[in-house]
Scaffold this active site. Structure first.
Site: not given
Length: 593
Positions: A193, A270, A291-294
């Site tokens: 990434k 993301s 960071g929040g499901g990425s």
């Protein structure tokens, strides 16, 4: 009055659901085109005293954070010591180093699907002499180029360096020619990434301005260096939603990454390029950030496996600092075994990242020793039914089937309660946006207009967040961790859908400006935020597809530092589910030799 009662009392008049389940759908207009541009202008200019942002903040109950009376000390990082286990569930494990280098053990594992996009298939092909890493590398370069010439283009990658790929492949070929591979990963293609440093590449985080400020990297991130030391071929930087700020996964600058199962749908984000590159067969493993499901959301939407490790398990040295207290680096793979291999390669202590130094030794389950009959006997699986059921019908049917499979494999299904999910989600959102805004503050004056419109709108939300709310969100984090520590005394894992919906459609009118679609993002993240704010590990396993052939994921969360248990349970589920649905776009180098 207890801390729990304080939150409940503050929420009583705002809870439209019964019992302790308090999550409600996020509410905001879907914005794109001229409407998105004008809304961003108003939000950034402060006109009307940020009326739009204040309305959005209150309508989605963020103002309740300031009313919660929590006495816990604010916890700025979810670094949690290992818990003493009272579980009767037992299984054998290897250390990650033993697992990744024991070629005799690795060799017995089989690839997951007939599409031969598994690191095991690469390993066996090299070992048998069927092909070699140099041939595979050249084929990858051709197929990656072809993927971006397709209509619509896949756009999984931001950049590849062909010369570097060939150089790595030649070195791997020479090791295989001398029968001296470094590990099971020698010659295996792995994408990274574009939030993680690779020598000779810019780290863009999906932006156009960071490459203008910083030169190409002269060193590798810790995780990249570990992969290279094991012989992996780093294929390049994969696409991502700009700054990791949404779970849709598009990028206006570098092209909308597409979902290989249906190219007209979002891949999730993301870590969109990571999931797309694995799902499309271009490489069997990718390294993403969550960071929040990425990691888990795009894994779910693209029909691959994604593991968010425990906070502090994988080094962030050489990873762009976007959301320091909720961000995690982890693998996505074509199967549970591939994901375990990726995890084993990158997990562990790093003296350059103090947060990794207190962790216990990472371990991997001995997959070959998993019993054929009732392999989950004595495993305690926690289900919070109102939360579990709060998804669309296709997702619920597949997840109920998976729950039944776990029970048939011997697991004991236990109904649990997860109170304060609304406050948990609100706190997670305040923390991650605050940290992202803080990370970007130094660049906004000069480069604000180079950001996505949805990025600018989200970052502007911090203008209406009192600093006291950020502190309060971290107090709530402390409370949530204490509640989970208590809950994990009675269950070994907690399960849920990974996302409440399958991949949303990419509509043509959003291609130019992107979109702000908070409702869709909320549906995609409904089950993800708990693991980020608390730091517990979570894994997404593909379990089926809906009527449009769009994948559905099943999430398993566990105690801090028990990634091995998630891999064990995920392997059992994967083996019994037999997810064989094929992406419409699939270009595996190994299938083209």
């Amino acid at each position: 009055m207890s801390q729990q009662q304080n939150i409940d009392n503050n929420n009583n008049n705002n809870n439209p659901l019964e019992g302790c389940y308090d999550l409600v759908s996020l509410e905001a207009p879907r914005l794109y085109g001229l409407l998105l541009k004008s809304t961003v202008y108003l939000a950034e200019s402060g006109l009307l005293n940020n009326a739009f942002l204040n309305t959005l903040y209150k309508k989605n109950k963020f103002n309740l954070i300031g009313t919660s009376n929590i006495d816990c000390m604010p916890l700025l990082y979810p670094l949690v010591p290992p818990q003493e286990s009272n579980s009767e569930f037992r299984y054998t494990t290897y250390t990650s180093d033993e697992f990744i280098k024991d070629l005799n053990i690795i060799d017995i594992y089989q690839g997951k699907r007939k599409d031969i996009n598994s690191s095991m298939d690469y390993y066996n092909a090299y070992k048998s002499g069927k092909t070699n890493p140099l041939i595979i590398a050249k084929k990858f370069i051709d197929l990656q180029k072809e993927s971006d010439q397709h209509e619509p283009p896949l756009k999984a990658f931001i950049k590849i360096n062909s010369d570097s790929i060939i150089e790595q492949a030649q070195a791997s070929k020479e090791r295989w020619d001398s029968n001296n591979p470094l590990s099971v990963l020698d010659g295996v293609l792995i994408s990274i990434k574009d939030e993680i440093d690779i020598k000779g590449y810019h780290t863009t985080c999906g932006t156009t301005f960071l490459p203008k400020i910083f030169s190409e990297k002269t060193t590798n991130a810790f995780v990249v260096e570990k992969l290279l030391s094991l012989g992996a071929i780093i294929t390049g930087k994969v696409n991502m939603h700009e700054l990791g700020i949404s779970t849709l996964g598009y990028n206006v600058h570098y092209g909308f990454t597409r979902n290989p199962f249906n190219l007209n749908h979002y891949p999730g984000g993301s870590s969109s390029g990571s999931a797309s590159s694995v799902s499309s067969g271009l490489n069997p493993i990718s390294i993403g950030c969550d960071g929040g499901g990425s990691i888990r959301v795009p894994a779910s939407l693209c029909g691959v496996v994604g593991l968010k490790p425990t906070f502090g398990r994988v080094s962030h040295h050489g990873v762009f600092d976007l959301c320091s207290s909720v961000g995690h680096v982890g693998p996505l793979g074509s199967s549970v075994v591939d994901t375990a291999i990726g995890y084993a390669a990158i997990a562990g202590r790093d003296s350059s990242d103090f947060q990794t130094e207190a962790q216990p030794t990472p371990t991997i389950p001995n997959f070959s020793a998993i019993p054929l009959e009732r392999p989950l006997s004595k495993l305690r699986v926690g289900v919070f039914r109102p939360w579990f059921n709060d998804c669309n019908q296709n997702v619920l049917e597949s997840c109920n089937k998976s729950l039944q499979i776990l029970e048939e494999a011997g697991a004991n299904i236990i109904d649990i309660e997860l109170p304060n999910l609304l406050f948990t989600r609100l706190s997670q959102a305040i923390i991650i946006v605050s940290e992202m805004r803080n990370s970007m503050n130094k660049y906004l004056d000069q480069y604000r207009h180079e950001l996505h419109l949805d990025t600018r709108l989200t970052l502007s939300l911090i203008n209406v967040v009192p600093s006291t709310d950020y502190i309060q969100a971290n107090r709530i984090r402390s409370l949530i961790i204490k509640q989970l520590q208590e809950l994990f005394k009675s269950v070994d894992v907690i399960v849920s859908p990974t996302s409440a919906v399958t991949a949303p459609e990419i509509e043509k009118h959003v291609l130019g400006t992107g979109e702000s679609n908070i409702n869709a993002v909320g549906d995609l993240m409904r089950y993800a935020f708990l693991a980020n704010i608390s730091g517990v590990p979570g894994i997404s396993i593909p379990i089926g597809v809906d009527h449009q052939n769009l994948p559905i994921g099943f999430q398993i969360m566990g105690k801090w530092w028990e990634e091995d248990l998630l891999l064990y349970v995920g392997y059992v589920l994967e083996k019994n589910i037999k997810f064989t649905n094929e992406p419409k776009y699939f270009k595996c180098p190994l299938a083209h030799i």
